[in-house]
Design an enzyme around this catalytic site. Structure first.
Site, PDB file in Angstrom:
ATOM      1  N   GLY A 317       0.889  -1.184  -0.123  1.00 21.46           N
ATOM      2  CA  GLY A 317      -0.029  -0.026   0.013  1.00 21.46           C
ATOM      3  C   GLY A 317       0.952   1.226  -0.184  1.00 21.46           C
ATOM      4  O   GLY A 317       1.967   1.250  -0.510  1.00 21.46           O
ATOM      5  N   GLU A 318       0.428   2.523   0.620  1.00 24.00           N
ATOM      6  CA  GLU A 318       0.887   3.483   0.620  1.00 24.00           C
ATOM      7  C   GLU A 318       1.344   4.253  -0.512  1.00 24.00           C
ATOM      8  O   GLU A 318       1.641   5.560  -0.492  1.00 24.00           O
ATOM      9  CB  GLU A 318       2.565   3.474   1.344  1.00 24.00           C
ATOM     10  CG  GLU A 318       2.768   2.875   2.578  1.00 24.00           C
ATOM     11  CD  GLU A 318       4.129   2.782   3.047  1.00 24.00           C
ATOM     12  OE1 GLU A 318       5.161   3.274   2.549  1.00 24.00           O
ATOM     13  OE2 GLU A 318       4.260   2.346   4.114  1.00 24.00           O
TER      14      GLU A 318
END
Length: 359
Positions: A317-318
């Site tokens: 993610g991120e």
């Protein structure tokens, strides 16, 4: 100031004439027709985006990371302490997280946005759009009110449009929030009509013996809140989260400027499903970066009709996948703008019927 309804109704259409010109130009480059595969299709897609004025190119690049906590964390659907959201957000301001390293490699700026972190004070270095200290627990209440969702959408859209005015032509989306794969799965289940068991995965290494509880939590959230699958805002408000609303806002904001936005992983697929319910016109502006290994990823992407460019077994993610894929966008622009032409070298290839490469 434009209202949310105004912005949703003014997403520019893709320019088919520009795409046709791009197709003819690419077919006349120094290569067999179609030999660069999806890179050619990507360049043509970019050419059709009004914000790029018919010529695929990349100016400034930005990854917008939406950070928020989730009340559903209380249901035992994540193993990481909730405080990790604030800690990692602060680490992002230092440039030490995965997305920051990959974005720096790609030459992109990372904008870390607090849309709902559960911390007593604002975190220095973050863009403060905090709606509340975490969303409601979707297993027992809505994530937020519709008014909160609409205001955050509008705030993020306006911020994204301001970045576009300042020269950003390529956006990437990311998120940060413990337990956020649970509301993402609820969104995917709601909009695709698939059972929670088909879309709920382990997120950030949830032990498999806890997966049944996570599935049950998603099922309870949908049953309790009854989100309308035809209303993207309703879905986000009832079973989503502030980070998911923020991601949808970036997509809508970029598309409203006629500019591309790179998706990341499972969270971004969920947000895209909701955003496309709000405005189907944004879909041609969405570029899938990588295939997340989260269980419901393929179901969400199939519903969106998108095929990722990378399959790297990633699930961080991120915005890490979005940052990683930015050089692919630049490569598509490079072949379009920098390759030589067959006609200039007096090469005629069988099957190439291009008559006017510059028309």
């Amino acid at each position: 100031m434009q209202t949310l309804a105004d912005l949703l109704n003014t997403i520019p259409a893709i320019d088919p004439a520009a795409m046709s010109r791009a197709q003819r130009h690419i077919d006349g480059l120094l290569k067999p027709v179609g030999s660069l595969g999806r890179l050619e299709a990507l360049a043509i897609q970019l050419a059709g985006m009004p914000g790029l004025n018919g010529i695929p190119h990349v100016g400034k690049k930005a990854v917008l990371v939406m950070c928020a906590d989730h009340g559903v964390w209380e249901e035992g659907v994540a193993i990481s302490p909730k405080e990790v959201t604030a800690i990692q957000a602060e680490n992002m301001t230092r440039g030490t997280t995965g997305v920051c390293v990959l974005a720096a490699q790609a030459g992109a700026n990372v904008h870390v946005v607090d849309v709902g972190i559960d911390s007593a004070e604002p975190i220095p270095g973050l863009i403060n759009m905090r709606v509340a200290r975490g969303s409601g627990n979707i297993a027992s209440a809505p994530a937020m009110s519709r008014r909160q969702a609409e205001k955050l959408l509008l705030d993020v859209i306006c911020y994204t449009r301001e970045l576009a005015k300042n020269g950003v032509t390529l956006f990437g989306v990311g998120e940060l929030g413990m337990a956020n794969t649970t509301p993402a799965a609820a969104i995917v289940s709601t909009i695709t009509g698939r059972d929670p068991e088909e879309v709920v995965g382990i997120g950030a290494n949830l032990p498999t013996d806890k997966l049944a509880n996570k599935i049950d939590v998603v099922r309870r959230a949908i049953t309790l809140n009854q989100p309308n699958p035809q209303d993207g805002i309703d879905v986000l408000a009832k079973v989503g989260g502030f980070d998911l609303v923020g991601i949808a806002g970036v997509m809508l904001g970029a598309a409203s400027c006629g500019l591309p936005v790179l998706l990341d992983g499972f969270l971004s697929y969920a947000a895209a499903l909701a955003a496309c319910q709000m405005s189907p016109a944004i879909k041609p502006y969405l570029i899938p970066s990588h295939l997340s290994v989260e269980k419901g990823a393929r179901i969400a992407l199939s519903h969106l009709g998108l095929e990722p460019y990378l399959n790297m077994d990633m699930r961080l993610g991120e915005g890490s996948g979005a940052a990683l894929a930015m050089p692919i966008i630049e490569a598509a622009c490079a072949i379009y703008n920098n390759m030589g032409e067959l006609a200039a070298s007096n090469i005629v290839l069988p099957g190439n019927t291009t008559s006017d490469l510059n028309s």
